[in-house]
Write a protein that holds these residues in place. Structure first.
Motif, short mmCIF file in Angstrom:
data_model
loop_
_atom_site.label_atom_id
_atom_site.label_comp_id
_atom_site.label_asym_id
_atom_site.label_seq_id
_atom_site.Cartn_x
_atom_site.Cartn_y
_atom_site.Cartn_z
N LEU A 225 0.84 -1.20 0.00
CA LEU A 225 0.00 0.00 0.00
C LEU A 225 0.88 1.25 0.00
O LEU A 225 2.03 1.20 0.45
CB LEU A 225 -0.91 0.01 1.24
CG LEU A 225 -1.96 -1.10 1.33
CD1 LEU A 225 -2.70 -1.02 2.66
CD2 LEU A 225 -2.94 -1.00 0.16
N PRO A 226 0.36 2.37 -0.50
CA PRO A 226 1.15 3.61 -0.49
C PRO A 226 1.43 4.09 0.93
O PRO A 226 0.65 3.84 1.85
CB PRO A 226 0.28 4.60 -1.26
CG PRO A 226 -1.10 4.05 -1.20
CD PRO A 226 -0.95 2.56 -1.14
N ALA A 278 -5.56 -1.40 -3.30
CA ALA A 278 -4.19 -1.89 -3.47
C ALA A 278 -3.90 -2.21 -4.93
O ALA A 278 -2.80 -1.95 -5.43
CB ALA A 278 -3.96 -3.13 -2.59
N TRP A 280 -5.30 -0.79 -7.48
CA TRP A 280 -5.15 0.51 -8.16
C TRP A 280 -3.74 1.04 -7.97
O TRP A 280 -3.13 1.57 -8.91
CB TRP A 280 -6.16 1.50 -7.59
CG TRP A 280 -5.87 2.91 -8.04
CD1 TRP A 280 -6.27 3.51 -9.21
CD2 TRP A 280 -5.08 3.87 -7.33
NE1 TRP A 280 -5.78 4.79 -9.26
CE2 TRP A 280 -5.04 5.04 -8.13
CE3 TRP A 280 -4.42 3.87 -6.11
CZ2 TRP A 280 -4.36 6.19 -7.73
CZ3 TRP A 280 -3.73 5.00 -5.71
CH2 TRP A 280 -3.71 6.15 -6.52
N HIS A 281 -3.19 0.86 -6.76
CA HIS A 281 -1.83 1.32 -6.47
C HIS A 281 -0.82 0.59 -7.35
O HIS A 281 0.12 1.21 -7.86
CB HIS A 281 -1.52 1.08 -4.98
CG HIS A 281 -0.15 1.51 -4.56
ND1 HIS A 281 0.38 2.75 -4.84
CD2 HIS A 281 0.83 0.84 -3.87
CE1 HIS A 281 1.59 2.84 -4.35
NE2 HIS A 281 1.90 1.69 -3.77
N SER A 284 -1.31 1.84 -11.09
CA SER A 284 -0.92 3.24 -11.31
C SER A 284 0.58 3.45 -11.13
O SER A 284 1.11 4.49 -11.55
CB SER A 284 -1.66 4.15 -10.33
OG SER A 284 -1.33 3.85 -8.99
N SER A 285 1.27 2.46 -10.57
CA SER A 285 2.70 2.60 -10.30
C SER A 285 3.57 1.93 -11.34
O SER A 285 4.74 2.29 -11.50
CB SER A 285 3.04 2.03 -8.92
OG SER A 285 2.31 2.66 -7.90
N ASN A 310 6.08 3.81 -1.29
CA ASN A 310 5.78 4.60 -2.48
C ASN A 310 6.83 4.39 -3.57
O ASN A 310 6.63 4.82 -4.71
CB ASN A 310 5.75 6.10 -2.13
CG ASN A 310 4.70 6.43 -1.09
OD1 ASN A 310 3.64 5.83 -1.06
ND2 ASN A 310 5.00 7.39 -0.21
#
Length: 521
Positions: A225-226, A278, A280-281, A284-285, A310
């Motif tokens: 997680l971010p 999670a 999505w994280h 998107s990364s 991050n």
């Protein structure tokens, strides 16, 4: 300063006792747990104690882990003693050096250094019923006697080294993340990192820009997680220093926010919603769709340790970082071979493979003997169990800190340590009040508590089907506390006297009293 202190510690430890030293309490370990125990003993007026530390400095895991990017995944203002607030944390998640400096500060402020024996690894402890004392022996030949023995070593201090064919014959550099070799220059090297756990996700982004090529070997992807990371401003630190209430309110908010994380653990349906965030994280990364697929776990979030970063996923967008999901078959003198037959030339191997967490394994060379010759390893033959993670039947006046089923997946373990230390202090007070020679947990109290643990773990994410370091080989979860920290605090505020046998206690003091009042269950 540090080297001089360590030199003095070494000199002190070399003064091997020529005669037995006797104390009221002997504490194993000088990490957060052992130091908290010592501080609170002094506060309670119990000054006859000694800390036996295997290394040449305090700090525990924060002394050992110095790898690039090493930091805590609990917020700084929460990952510290409630009674020793630090207004000067530089950022929301402190790095290892800042945490170690805090530990050194506490050691000096509370004048504990003279009560620590460094380079004193315990290899044997046995309870003598006749004298009602623990006989404790160290590898350097010293002998101690104590009325009570507190084990504060914690579970994360013995590196897990994987068994890989040919690893011993590798001519390059090999080291574990907890034994980082800072003298080895990674610049322009072809490096393998084995493991994608809590340590690897921190050092991988730090070393990626330095190395020529980085191969990250992943067996099972982790949920990451971010991280809500930021620096504290000078104004914030000044306000925390001048108005302690503001710092305490900030700490309280962090605690309550973290405590709410337990909800998805109890309700796997909520965990599914969290997994959407999670995922999505991840998407998107990462720039590569194939990487997204490989790095998306197929188990319920929370079943294994949830990690926060991050920087981890973006590191794989670099041209010189490759994720390898094929298993390692063999390490050769200058290369590593995977199951798909591919051979990669390498200069170094970093083992980010975590720690030996099952006490039946990391305590094999440490014999603890209780009543009637029973050993702790024999008692734990089918798995580590204790009452509140603190007491074990048949081992009088023996207390554990961060014992079985008291680790957390959602909040600060320092909170748990303080609860346990409070319980131990209350136990010692009750021993004195009853004028008892020793206290020994009743077997039915142990069994009832561990049945409660088993029931508590049912229908949680920890029982949703994945394998993790929380479990032993047969699947038994010996690590996690299946509840809120609020509940644990309630359970450890008072000692339920009826759960123990008080050997030699005065009959009058054995009558029911406030100390024996039932607790909120």
């Amino acid at each position: 300063m540090a080297s001089r202190t360590q030199s003095n510690n070494k000199a002190q430890s070399n003064k091997t006792a020529s005669k037995t030293e006797e104390y009221d309490v002997v504490i194993l370990g000088s990490g957060f747990a052992g130091l908290c125990m010592a501080i609170k003993l002094k506060e309670a007026g119990i000054t006859s104690f000694i800390i036996l530390e295997k290394a040449n400095e305090v700090g525990g895991t924060w002394r050992e882990n110095t790898y690039p990017g090493c930091a805590c995944d609990v917020q700084s203002h929460l990952y510290s003693y409630s009674f020793e607030g630090n207004p000067d944390w530089s950022k929301s998640y402190a790095g290892w050096q800042e945490i170690q400096d805090y530990i050194l500060h506490c050691t000096d402020k509370y004048k504990l250094r003279s009560s620590i024996r460094f380079n004193s690894e315990i290899n044997e402890a046995s309870f003598d019923e006749a004298s009602a004392q623990w006989n404790i022996h160290t590898k350097n030949g010293a002998h101690y006697k104590a009325k009570s023995f507190v084990m504060g070593s914690g579970p994360l201090h013995v590196p897990a080294i994987p068994k890989i064919k040919g690893l011993d014959s590798f001519k390059g550099k090999v080291f574990h993340s907890a034994q980082w070799d800072h003298s080895f220059d990674l610049k322009d090297k072809n490096v393998v990192s084995i493991g994608t756990g809590g340590s690897a996700i921190q050092y991988v982004p730090e070393i990626a820009p330095k190395v020529k090529q980085l191969y990250v070997f992943q067996r099972t992807p982790a949920w990451v997680l971010p991280r809500n990371e930021r620096n504290y401003s000078s104004l914030e630190k000044q306000l925390f220093r001048r108005i302690p209430l503001l710092r305490k309110l900030h700490r309280g908010r962090l605690y309550l926010t973290n405590e709410m994380r337990v909800l998805p653990i109890y309700r796997p349906a909520l965990a599914k919603s969290l997994s959407k965030f999670a995922k999505w994280h991840i998407k998107s990364s990462l720039n590569d769709a194939s990487l997204v697929e490989k790095m998306t776990p197929d188990y319920t979030i929370g079943c294994k340790r949830v990690l926060i970063s991050n920087k981890y996923y973006p590191a794989f967008n670099r041209d010189n970082v490759e994720l390898v999901t094929d298993a390692v078959v063999e390490v050769k003198e200058n290369s590593i071979v995977t199951q798909d037959g591919k051979e990669r030339a390498i200069d170094a191997i970093i083992l980010g493979t975590g720690f030996v967490t099952d006490p039946r394994n990391y305590m094999q060379d440490f014999t603890i003997t209780g009543l009637n010759g029973r050993t702790l390893m024999k008692q734990w033959e089918k798995g580590a169990e204790s009452y509140l993670g603190i007491n074990v039947t048949g081992f009088p006046n023996f207390f554990q800190l961060v014992g079985p089923n008291t680790a957390l997946g959602h909040n600060s373990v320092i909170f748990m340590i303080e609860c346990q230390v409070h319980y131990i202090i209350e136990s010692l007070k009750l021993l004195k009040k009853k004028n008892a020679r020793y206290m020994n947990l009743h077997q039915d109290a142990l069994e009832s508590f561990n049945q409660e643990i088993t029931e508590g773990l049912k229908d949680t994410v920890w029982s949703s089907g994945c394998n993790s370091w929380y479990q032993q080989d047969d699947g038994k979860n010996f690590t996690i506390w299946p509840g809120t920290t609020i509940k644990y605090r309630a359970r450890t505020r008072r000692v339920i006297a009826e759960h123990y046998h008080w050997e030699g206690a005065d009959k009058q003091s054995d009558m029911p009293c406030a100390d024996a009042a039932p607790q909120t269950q």
